[in-house]
Design a protein around this motif. Structure first.
Motif, PDB file in Angstrom:
ATOM      1  N   LEU A 705       0.771  -1.189   0.101  1.00  0.00           N
ATOM      2  CA  LEU A 705       0.142   0.057   0.100  1.00  0.00           C
ATOM      3  C   LEU A 705       0.972   1.303   0.079  1.00  0.00           C
ATOM      4  N   ALA A 706       0.555   2.266  -0.965  1.00  0.00           N
ATOM      5  CA  ALA A 706       1.335   3.412  -1.062  1.00  0.00           C
ATOM      6  C   ALA A 706       0.652   4.505  -1.588  1.00  0.00           C
ATOM      7  N   TYR A 707       0.569   5.638  -0.908  1.00  0.00           N
ATOM      8  CA  TYR A 707      -0.087   6.758  -1.043  1.00  0.00           C
ATOM      9  C   TYR A 707       0.697   7.778  -1.809  1.00  0.00           C
ATOM     10  N   GLU A 708      -0.004   8.738  -2.650  1.00  0.00           N
ATOM     11  CA  GLU A 708       0.827   9.732  -2.977  1.00  0.00           C
ATOM     12  C   GLU A 708       1.160  10.812  -1.872  1.00  0.00           C
ATOM     13  N   GLN A 709       1.922  11.786  -2.143  1.00  0.00           N
ATOM     14  CA  GLN A 709       2.467  12.695  -1.062  1.00  0.00           C
ATOM     15  C   GLN A 709       1.232  14.063  -1.171  1.00  0.00           C
ATOM     16  N   LYS A 710      -0.024  13.672  -0.773  1.00  0.00           N
ATOM     17  CA  LYS A 710      -1.079  14.803  -0.798  1.00  0.00           C
ATOM     18  C   LYS A 710      -1.903  14.168   0.164  1.00  0.00           C
ATOM     19  N   ASP A 711      -2.708  15.188   0.898  1.00  0.00           N
ATOM     20  CA  ASP A 711      -3.450  15.185   2.166  1.00  0.00           C
ATOM     21  C   ASP A 711      -4.926  14.383   1.352  1.00  0.00           C
ATOM     22  N   TYR A 712      -5.725  13.691   1.870  1.00  0.00           N
ATOM     23  CA  TYR A 712      -6.986  13.066   1.858  1.00  0.00           C
ATOM     24  C   TYR A 712      -6.805  12.500   0.470  1.00  0.00           C
ATOM     25  N   GLU A 713      -6.250  11.206   0.654  1.00  0.00           N
ATOM     26  CA  GLU A 713      -5.791  10.441  -0.477  1.00  0.00           C
ATOM     27  C   GLU A 713      -6.550   8.866   0.050  1.00  0.00           C
ATOM     28  N   SER A 714      -6.872   8.455  -1.187  1.00  0.00           N
ATOM     29  CA  SER A 714      -7.918   7.107  -1.048  1.00  0.00           C
ATOM     30  C   SER A 714      -7.614   5.932  -2.169  1.00  0.00           C
ATOM     31  N   ARG A 715      -7.642   4.697  -2.007  1.00  0.00           N
ATOM     32  CA  ARG A 715      -7.348   3.910  -2.873  1.00  0.00           C
ATOM     33  C   ARG A 715      -8.580   2.802  -2.681  1.00  0.00           C
ATOM     34  N   TRP A 716      -8.634   2.051  -3.876  1.00  0.00           N
ATOM     35  CA  TRP A 716      -9.663   0.680  -3.932  1.00  0.00           C
ATOM     36  C   TRP A 716      -8.696  -0.284  -4.668  1.00  0.00           C
ATOM     37  N   PHE A 717      -9.176  -1.366  -4.086  1.00  0.00           N
ATOM     38  CA  PHE A 717      -8.695  -2.478  -4.812  1.00  0.00           C
ATOM     39  C   PHE A 717      -9.837  -3.632  -5.102  1.00  0.00           C
ATOM     40  N   ARG A 718      -9.984  -4.267  -6.290  1.00  0.00           N
ATOM     41  CA  ARG A 718     -11.051  -5.032  -6.584  1.00  0.00           C
ATOM     42  C   ARG A 718     -10.379  -6.598  -6.951  1.00  0.00           C
ATOM     43  N   LEU A 719     -11.066  -7.461  -6.170  1.00  0.00           N
ATOM     44  CA  LEU A 719     -10.236  -8.687  -5.923  1.00  0.00           C
ATOM     45  C   LEU A 719     -11.403  -9.726  -6.638  1.00  0.00           C
ATOM     46  N   GLN A 720     -10.852 -10.599  -7.624  1.00  0.00           N
ATOM     47  CA  GLN A 720     -11.707 -11.679  -7.951  1.00  0.00           C
ATOM     48  C   GLN A 720     -10.891 -12.912  -8.185  1.00  0.00           C
ATOM     49  N   ALA A 721     -11.535 -13.969  -7.352  1.00  0.00           N
ATOM     50  CA  ALA A 721     -11.104 -15.271  -7.338  1.00  0.00           C
ATOM     51  C   ALA A 721     -10.872 -15.928  -8.749  1.00  0.00           C
TER      52      ALA A 721
END
Length: 727
Positions: A705-721
């Motif tokens: 998990l890595a974020y950009e150097q900005k406030d208020y950062e979000s990420r999503w990951f979608r998993l499919q078996a």
């Protein structure tokens, strides 16, 4: 599984697939033996039976429905006053009955079983020979859920009147467990859902509401947990009250380290006259056991409330993406403005337009017209039907805001019926937001509201209703009740509300009802029985919503949590957050927008198009999947949670960083709820990258998990078996 009885020892064993609850009749009193992980039932369980120390009396007996005045000095579950003013009763065991399934509670919302094979119900019958008081303790155990549902029915089988002064829904004495803690939800308007955890020491720990509603301050839920219990490990005992009025929940630790926990209607300012032949039914308490931490407890509540408390057409349907005009226009709008927002929403893929406050009477501010439920032709020259049909032609369904439990002193209704509000003769009428509370104990008041709303629903294509309630009850009295029943007013108000909701939701089953009380002021299981979702908070700031939605999920399913993207600067806190961040937070609930879509830039419109399209792909998983809380916003700068399908074949992860971290260390996020034997294709919503990672690695090593150097950062990951053999 079900209810097993050993009559020779007076033992009742309530057993589900993974849980046991044991009761023993000791000297005529129902005593609590055990609640926890499943026990095999054996012919001889003598080693479990209760043996109180000689001479200890009732003060050492772990009772199921304790009384006061005959040797037990701890908090009682009930108290009844006789006609001679005495308050001593002594309930003794008088038999039992076992029923298949779960009977409904007359006039009260309740968890249900769709098939009799899902549950068994035990009725323990207790009687006080002197007064004629009879109490039936109801216990329902579900075969495949770690759930016990409890309530009590008090009946007067004597010749004289009885006055109930206290009647809790459940009382449990937990013995042999030291260093317990109590977990509950606290807060205020715009700060709902704070998870509070307090050690239990000798004495009392209490939460309650005296507001006539379940309240922003405390939710009618608490859990007793072991000191070492975490999200994923340890024991948790949850108590959730299916009730929308004043409540109390209290843990009392005695001098021997035993904890008595009780929950039910608040006994403060409560009494109920029980004439011969009458009965009183308490609301029910839903008790959940988890041996795998708070997360497992939450998921048990989520599945139960989503599928066996919520009802109707929308219980199993995916909820629509909406736009609400409140923060876009407040009271300043006309029909053309509303239609313009709807038309823009149609281009973006939004499915429902909700017209909020200000469409009725002469409502240009919040100081008038509540109770006058007819359209304001100054703003809507063609009426509601015209604007609704124009919005329908744009491709969106039409929704409408009401506040049907309130009345404005500046209204035609108040001028005609000034006695229709809750009030006490000769006392001032406390106004909050320039409004008073209608007296829902009165049938004619409820009939007026039903007639007003049904006239609109029968003539306007309304697909959604936001049912608001913006203040607590004061001067709690009714002109329709005699003096000896005035203390019944608050509870009768709630019963009247339930009667109206049952009537109106039954007659208009096509409407999706959403509960609201200045946001989360009445977010409780009682309302979910009639309305499958609730506006979680008036605070739409995405950073604040991390805590509000995370905390609310401790007991309530995501399908019940309304969450919207609003404009920046945020109207509650003035914060500027990116549209992507706001969208990811809101997509972790019932998704919508609360702003002026016509003011978006072209770039923002493209972002919203992608958000709406993405949510349509994932909303089935978000609204019906199992929620796993991974990082708490109450404990640091980051938050994370994920949704997993029932078959573990699909998952979605949301991660949030509030403030940027300089020279941040390498981070991984351990996932949960996956199948360790399966391989998952992981799609990163930020980079668009795809990789294949085993479920065992994702849960044990974690997801990089890595974020950009900005406030208020979000990420999503979608998993499919991946299917076996696919790479």
């Amino acid at each position: 599984m079900g209810v097993i009885v050993q009559e020779q020892t007076g033992l009742f064993h309530l057993q589900s697939s993974d849980m046991s609850y044991l009761i023993q009749i000791v000297d005529g009193y129902p005593a609590h033996v055990y609640w926890g992980g499943r026990l095999k039932h054996r012919e001889s369980m003598a080693d479990l039976l209760i043996h109180t120390p000689a001479g200890a009396g009732l003060d050492r007996l772990p009772q199921e429905y304790p009384q006061y005045g005959s040797g037990d000095f701890r908090n009682p579950a009930y108290q009844v006053e006789l006609e001679d003013g005495t308050r001593i009763t002594e309930l003794k065991y008088d038999g039992y009955r076992i029923l298949k399934g779960k009977p409904p509670l007359t006039g009260l919302p309740a968890v249900y079983a769709e098939d009799a094979s899902e549950a068994d119900t035990l009725e323990l019958i207790l009687k006080d020979a002197y007064s004629g008081l009879k109490v039936v303790l109801l216990y329902t155990v579900f075969a495949d859920r770690n759930v016990i549902v409890r309530s009590a029915r008090l009946a007067n089988e004597g010749k004289g009147g009885l006055r109930i002064r206290r009647a809790l829904s459940a009382s449990v004495d937990v013995t042999g467990k030291q260093d317990m803690e109590m977990v509950y939800l606290s807060g205020a308007w715009a700060r709902e859902g704070n998870i509070t955890r307090r050690p239990l020491i000798q004495g009392e720990t209490r939460i309650d509401s005296k507001r006539g509603m379940s309240s922003h301050q405390f939710n009618p839920f608490a859990a007793l947990v072991a000191k070492e219990t975490t999200e994923c490990h340890g024991e948790a005992f949850g108590f959730s009250l299916v009730y929308s009025g004043s409540f109390e929940a209290e843990a009392e630790v005695d001098s021997f380290g035993s904890t008595r926990f009780g929950i039910g209607i608040n006994s403060f300012d409560f009494a109920w006259l029980l004439s011969p032949g009458e009965s009183f039914q308490t609301p029910e308490a839903v008790m959940v056991y988890s041996g795998q931490g708070l997360g497992d407890m939450s998921r048990t509540y989520h599945r139960l409330y989503r599928t066996r408390l919520c009802r109707g057409k929308y219980r199993d349907e995916e909820r629509p993406i909406l736009v609400n005009n409140w923060e876009a226009t407040y009271f300043n709008f006309d029909a053309d403005k509303l239609v313009a927002i709807a038309e823009e929403g149609s281009k973006l893929g939004i499915e429902l337009f909700v017209l909020d406050d200000g469409w009725f009477g002469k409502r240009d501010a919040d100081n008038s017209s509540l109770g006058d439920w007819y359209e304001d032709r100054r703003k809507l020259p063609g009426g509601l039907a015209d604007v609704a049909e124009r919005i329908n032609r744009s491709g969106l369904k039409f929704g409408l805001w009401f506040e049907p439990e309130m009345i404005s002193p500046d209204s035609e209704l108040y001028r005609k019926h000034p006695d229709w509000c809750l009030h006490v003769p000769g006392r001032r009428r406390t106004e909050a937001r320039w409004q008073l509370v209608l007296d829902y104990t009165r049938q004619e008041v409820r009939d007026y509201i039903y007639d007003s709303l049904s006239a609109i629903f029968s003539s306007v294509p309304v697909a959604y209703v936001k049912w608001d309630m913006n203040r607590g009850l004061t001067e709690i009295g009714s002109a329709d009740l005699p003096p000896e029943r005035q203390a019944e007013t608050a509870h009768r108000y709630v019963l009247g509300l339930y009667e109206l909701l049952e009537r109106i939701t039954t007659d208009f089953p096509h409407i999706l009802f959403e509960s609201c009380s200045s946001g989360g002021g009445r977010f409780d299981p009682g309302m979910l029985y009639y309305m499958p979702q609730t506006w979680t908070s008036d605070n739409t700031d995405a950073v604040e919503r991390l805590k509000i939605q995370y905390g609310t999920s401790l007991v309530y399913p995501v399908s019940a949590i309304g969450a919207h993207v609003s404009a920046v600067p945020n109207h509650q806190v003035g914060r500027m957050t990116p549209l992507d961040f706001r969208g990811d937070v809101a997509m972790s609930g019932n998704f919508g927008y609360e702003l002026d879509l016509t003011k978006f830039t072209d770039e923002e419109k493209e972002t919203v198009k992608h958000q709406v399209a993405f949510y349509k792909q994932i909303r089935g998983l978000v609204q019906k999947g199992d929620l796993y809380r991974l990082k708490s916003p109450f404990e640091g700068n980051e938050s994370a949670w994920m949704f997993v399908s029932e078959d573990k074949g699909e998952a979605l992860v949301f991660c949030f960083q509030v403030m940027a971290v300089p020279n941040a260390p390498r981070r991984t996020l351990r996932l949960a709820g996956l199948d360790p034997e399966l391989e998952y294709e992981v799609q990163s919503g930020h980079r668009g990258e795809r990789s294949i990672i085993g479920g065992d690695r994702l849960m044990n090593m974690g997801l990089p998990l890595a974020y950009e150097q900005k406030d208020y950062e979000s990420r999503w990951f979608r998993l499919q078996a991946l299917k076996p053999g696919k790479d």
